[in-house]
Write an enzyme that holds these catalytic residues in place. Structure first.
Site, PDB file in Angstrom:
ATOM      1  N   GLU A   1       0.818  -1.208   0.000  1.00 34.09           N
ATOM      2  CA  GLU A   1       0.000   0.000   0.000  1.00 34.09           C
ATOM      3  C   GLU A   1       0.857   1.267   0.000  1.00 34.09           C
ATOM      4  O   GLU A   1       0.403   2.340   0.412  1.00 34.09           O
ATOM      5  CB  GLU A   1      -0.962  -0.038   1.182  1.00 34.09           C
ATOM      6  CG  GLU A   1      -1.999  -1.143   0.977  1.00 34.09           C
ATOM      7  CD  GLU A   1      -2.916  -1.371   2.155  1.00 34.09           C
ATOM      8  OE1 GLU A   1      -4.083  -1.703   1.901  1.00 34.09           O
ATOM      9  OE2 GLU A   1      -2.476  -1.236   3.311  1.00 34.09           O
TER      10      GLU A   1
ATOM     11  N   TYR B   1     -11.382  16.101  21.953  1.00 35.03           N
ATOM     12  CA  TYR B   1     -10.106  15.709  21.353  1.00 35.03           C
ATOM     13  C   TYR B   1     -10.284  15.140  19.954  1.00 35.03           C
ATOM     14  O   TYR B   1      -9.449  15.341  19.073  1.00 35.03           O
ATOM     15  CB  TYR B   1      -9.365  14.727  22.256  1.00 35.03           C
ATOM     16  CG  TYR B   1      -8.671  15.410  23.404  1.00 35.03           C
ATOM     17  CD1 TYR B   1      -7.509  16.153  23.180  1.00 35.03           C
ATOM     18  CD2 TYR B   1      -9.179  15.345  24.688  1.00 35.03           C
ATOM     19  CE1 TYR B   1      -6.867  16.816  24.216  1.00 35.03           C
ATOM     20  CE2 TYR B   1      -8.549  16.003  25.738  1.00 35.03           C
ATOM     21  CZ  TYR B   1      -7.393  16.729  25.495  1.00 35.03           C
ATOM     22  OH  TYR B   1      -6.775  17.386  26.525  1.00 35.03           O
TER      23      TYR B   1
END
Length: 207
Positions: free
Chosen positions: A71, A117
């Site tokens: 990949e 977050y």
């Protein structure tokens, strides 16, 4: 710590905490000379070594070491789309993959901002259509979407994140995994995600 040592340390951390397993997942980072260090194909992230990482040119040419992850094209697409990125991380993290398999997942944004977050470190998370692992036809699509988003979720596959360094990319990937876990735990419950305007404010503040 050198980029090579950081890749080895992060791979061991991801593997030890179950964020990747077997011989899945791949990491990369831009070295001081501008070339890209990548994890080799077919190697567990828990068994990396600084002397046996792959070295690839920005144009994809294999320069040194064992063959890079199959990949590699995905990492290179992220770097082209995001010139400020110095690292890319990709895992098959369980909860993130589970969300990527949901039939009715929002293709524009697969996860809501359940925490501050997440809003700061991820923002929107586009879900890209399924491609088999190693199918380089995913590259142009990922590059196009990554121009606006540093984090992507690959259908039936897992998250891929670009960052200013490995730590930043890893932080965002871990936020995706934990938010995916929360999202699945909360199925069937009425939730109160972070408000859109607050999520946007947090995202701007984190840049």
């Amino acid at each position: 710590m050198s980029p090579a040592a950081e890749i080895v340390a992060l791979g061991s951390s991801f593997f030890g905490r179950g964020l990747t397993f077997g011989r899945t997942g791949n990491l990369s980072a831009v070295d001081a000379d501008g070339t890209i260090l990548m994890t080799p194909t077919g190697v567990s992230l828990g068994r990396l070594d600084t002397t046996t990482l792959s070295r690839v040119a920005p144009d994809g040419a294999h320069l040194d070491g064992p063959p890079p992850t199959k990949e590699a094209f995905l990492h290179l697409a992220m770097y082209r789309a995001r010139p400020g990125a110095r690292a890319v991380v990709h895992t098959h993290s369980t909860y993130s993959v589970a969300v990527s398999c949901l039939r009715n997942a929002d293709r524009e944004n697969a996860l809501p901002p359940l925490t501050a977050y997440y809003a700061m470190r991820v923002g929107a998370l586009p879900l890209l259509p399924y491609h088999a692992p190693g199918d380089d036809r995913l590259g142009p699509l990922a590059e196009r979407v990554a121009g606006e988003h540093h984090a992507l979720l690959l259908a039936n596959h897992g998250p891929v994140v670009a960052g200013a360094d490995l730590a930043a990319a890893a932080d965002a990937l871990e936020e995706i995994e934990e938010t995916a876990k929360l999202y699945l735990l909360l199925q069937g419950h009425v939730t109160s995600p972070v408000a859109d305007d607050e999520a946007a404010r947090l995202r701007r503040r984190s840049r």
